[in-house]
Design a protein around this motif. Structure first.
Motif, short mmCIF file in Angstrom:
data_model
loop_
_atom_site.label_atom_id
_atom_site.label_comp_id
_atom_site.label_asym_id
_atom_site.label_seq_id
_atom_site.Cartn_x
_atom_site.Cartn_y
_atom_site.Cartn_z
N SER A 195 0.82 -1.22 0.00
CA SER A 195 0.00 0.00 0.00
C SER A 195 0.85 1.27 0.00
O SER A 195 0.36 2.35 0.30
CB SER A 195 -0.95 0.02 1.21
OG SER A 195 -1.86 -1.04 1.14
N VAL B 102 -6.74 13.20 12.47
CA VAL B 102 -6.48 11.80 12.13
C VAL B 102 -7.67 10.92 12.51
O VAL B 102 -7.99 9.95 11.84
CB VAL B 102 -5.19 11.31 12.81
CG1 VAL B 102 -5.02 9.80 12.63
CG2 VAL B 102 -3.98 12.02 12.23
N ASN C 255 -9.97 10.30 9.79
CA ASN C 255 -9.43 9.61 8.62
C ASN C 255 -10.00 8.18 8.56
O ASN C 255 -9.91 7.42 9.53
CB ASN C 255 -7.90 9.57 8.73
CG ASN C 255 -7.24 8.90 7.56
OD1 ASN C 255 -7.32 7.68 7.42
ND2 ASN C 255 -6.58 9.66 6.72
N ALA D 239 -9.04 5.50 7.00
CA ALA D 239 -8.05 4.43 7.15
C ALA D 239 -7.67 4.24 8.61
O ALA D 239 -7.52 3.11 9.09
CB ALA D 239 -6.80 4.75 6.32
N PHE D 240 -7.54 5.34 9.35
CA PHE D 240 -7.21 5.26 10.78
C PHE D 240 -8.37 4.64 11.55
O PHE D 240 -8.18 3.76 12.39
CB PHE D 240 -6.89 6.65 11.33
CG PHE D 240 -6.51 6.65 12.79
CD1 PHE D 240 -5.28 6.17 13.21
CD2 PHE D 240 -7.39 7.14 13.75
CE1 PHE D 240 -4.94 6.16 14.56
CE2 PHE D 240 -7.05 7.14 15.09
CZ PHE D 240 -5.83 6.65 15.50
N ALA E 90 -8.44 0.96 10.95
CA ALA E 90 -7.34 0.28 11.63
C ALA E 90 -7.64 0.10 13.11
O ALA E 90 -7.42 -0.98 13.67
CB ALA E 90 -6.04 1.08 11.45
N GLU F 155 1.37 -2.26 11.14
CA GLU F 155 0.25 -1.53 10.54
C GLU F 155 0.27 -0.07 11.00
O GLU F 155 0.04 0.84 10.20
CB GLU F 155 -1.08 -2.18 10.95
CG GLU F 155 -2.29 -1.59 10.26
CD GLU F 155 -2.39 -1.99 8.78
OE1 GLU F 155 -3.05 -1.27 8.03
OE2 GLU F 155 -1.79 -3.02 8.39
N LEU F 156 0.56 0.14 12.28
CA LEU F 156 0.64 1.51 12.78
C LEU F 156 1.84 2.24 12.19
O LEU F 156 1.76 3.43 11.85
CB LEU F 156 0.72 1.51 14.31
CG LEU F 156 -0.56 1.09 15.03
CD1 LEU F 156 -0.34 1.02 16.53
CD2 LEU F 156 -1.71 2.05 14.72
N HIS G 99 3.03 1.66 9.26
CA HIS G 99 2.59 1.96 7.89
C HIS G 99 1.71 3.21 7.87
O HIS G 99 1.86 4.07 6.99
CB HIS G 99 1.82 0.76 7.34
CG HIS G 99 1.15 1.01 6.03
ND1 HIS G 99 1.85 1.13 4.84
CD2 HIS G 99 -0.17 1.19 5.71
CE1 HIS G 99 0.99 1.37 3.85
NE2 HIS G 99 -0.24 1.41 4.36
N LEU G 100 0.82 3.34 8.84
CA LEU G 100 -0.05 4.52 8.91
C LEU G 100 0.74 5.78 9.24
O LEU G 100 0.43 6.86 8.74
CB LEU G 100 -1.14 4.30 9.96
CG LEU G 100 -2.28 3.36 9.55
CD1 LEU G 100 -3.19 3.08 10.74
CD2 LEU G 100 -3.09 3.95 8.40
N THR H 49 2.19 6.81 6.08
CA THR H 49 1.17 7.26 5.13
C THR H 49 0.53 8.57 5.53
O THR H 49 0.40 9.49 4.71
CB THR H 49 0.07 6.19 4.99
OG1 THR H 49 0.66 4.95 4.61
CG2 THR H 49 -0.96 6.59 3.94
N ILE H 50 0.17 8.69 6.82
CA ILE H 50 -0.56 9.87 7.29
C ILE H 50 0.36 10.97 7.79
O ILE H 50 0.06 12.16 7.68
CB ILE H 50 -1.58 9.45 8.39
CG1 ILE H 50 -2.62 8.49 7.78
CG2 ILE H 50 -2.28 10.66 8.99
CD1 ILE H 50 -3.60 7.91 8.78
#
Length: 303
Positions: A17, A83, A86, A88-89, A92, A124-125, A127-128, A131-132
């Motif tokens: 991603s 956030v 968001n 995606a957040f 998650a 995953e966090l 990655h966020l 990303t964010i």
């Protein structure tokens, strides 16, 4: 150097991603090796997360996941309220609560567990973060269960079902699960969200807190000059009042303003055996900032 094709970039993007240009650069750096490229992106994310890890994260979301006799609650923090809006957040945090429902209440075990993306919760966090662009962390996890009955939940200020700013779990033992029991559990959750009790019953109250309260009350009573026998009765009465404020089962039921919580639960033929309440950001020290100065600094102006 191996040729980097559009198909390779797309494959890496689907797997991670990450952005298209980042995927192309990762494949170039890894000489076309897909796994090495994934590792490169992961390291890049970790590097970006490390730069942000010192920043205070007191915003974010609380989420619950419920499955009949068992429920989980998590708090995931970020730096700003933006956030929390968001998608995606939000997704998650919702998924992390579901992971905790399966894994249990151990924080490190949840961090190491796999998300639907295939990444661990910790990754995953990360990655966020990449990303964010904000520091994020899984702060705490709570899992409650009962052998018979229900664990109900309530979320205040929900942005989506089960995800919001205040979360409550209520573990109720009863002969069987019923809609009436779930309704009672949700009502208890609303009560706990409003009153913030610190203990389930009198025996669960921190002994040091009671001793401190008793000492303060005794000093106040003695300053009145009353006899010791009267002072003792005054203090005991005030200690009972203290319990009524901090003990869930001793509190006045907010839904009618008269009954005690313990009376409501007993009337339902049930037993309240545990609860948990998370308020987003509670206990986290937030740095005081001058917003106008920050804006001026960002624009190169002086305040």
């Amino acid at each position: 150097m191996a040729g980097i094709t559009a198909a390779m970039v797309r494959e890496l993007r689907d797997a991670t991603s990450a952005g298209m240009m980042d995927c192309k650069k990762a494949l170039t750096e890894a000489n076309g090796d897909m796994q090495a490229a994934i590792d490169w992106l992961r390291k890049k994310g970790l590097s970006q997360a490390a730069k942000k890890s010192g920043r205070v994260a007191a915003e974010g979301l609380v989420a619950v996941a419920v499955d009949g006799k068992k429920a989980a609650m998590v708090e995931v923090n970020a730096e700003t309220d933006f956030v929390a809006r968001n998608d995606a957040f939000q997704q998650a945090v919702e998924d992390i609560a579901k992971v905790a429902l399966t894994v249990g209440g151990d924080l490190e075990a949840v961090k190491a567990a796999k998300m639907p993306s295939g990444r661990t919760v910790a990754d995953e966090l990360t990655h966020l973060v990449a990303t964010i662009g904000e520091n994020m962390s899984l702060r705490r996890v709570e899992v409650l269960s009962v052998p018979s009955g229900v664990v109900a939940s309530y979320v205040h200020g929900a942005l989506r079902p089960g995800v919001g700013r205040i979360g409550v779990l209520a573990a109720i033992e009863a002969p069987s699960e019923s809609e009436a029991l779930l309704t009672l559990g949700r009502q208890i959750g609303m009560h706990v969200a409003a009153t913030s009790p610190t203990a389930l019953d009198v025996d669960s109250v921190d002994a040091a807190a009671v001793a401190h309260e008793r000492k303060v009350l005794e000093d106040q009573a003695r300053s009145s000059g009353k006899p010791e026998a009267i002072i003792e009765k005054m203090v005991e009465g005030r200690i009972r009042k203290f319990y009524e404020e901090v003990v869930l089962l001793e509190q006045v039921w907010v839904h009618d303003g008269e009954s005690r919580v313990k009376e409501v639960v007993k009337k339902a033929g049930a037993k309240l055996v545990g609860f948990a309440r998370y308020k987003l950001g509670e206990g986290i020290e937030k740095a005081e900032t001058d917003f106008a100065a920050e804006v001026a600094a960002a624009s190169g102006q002086k305040k």
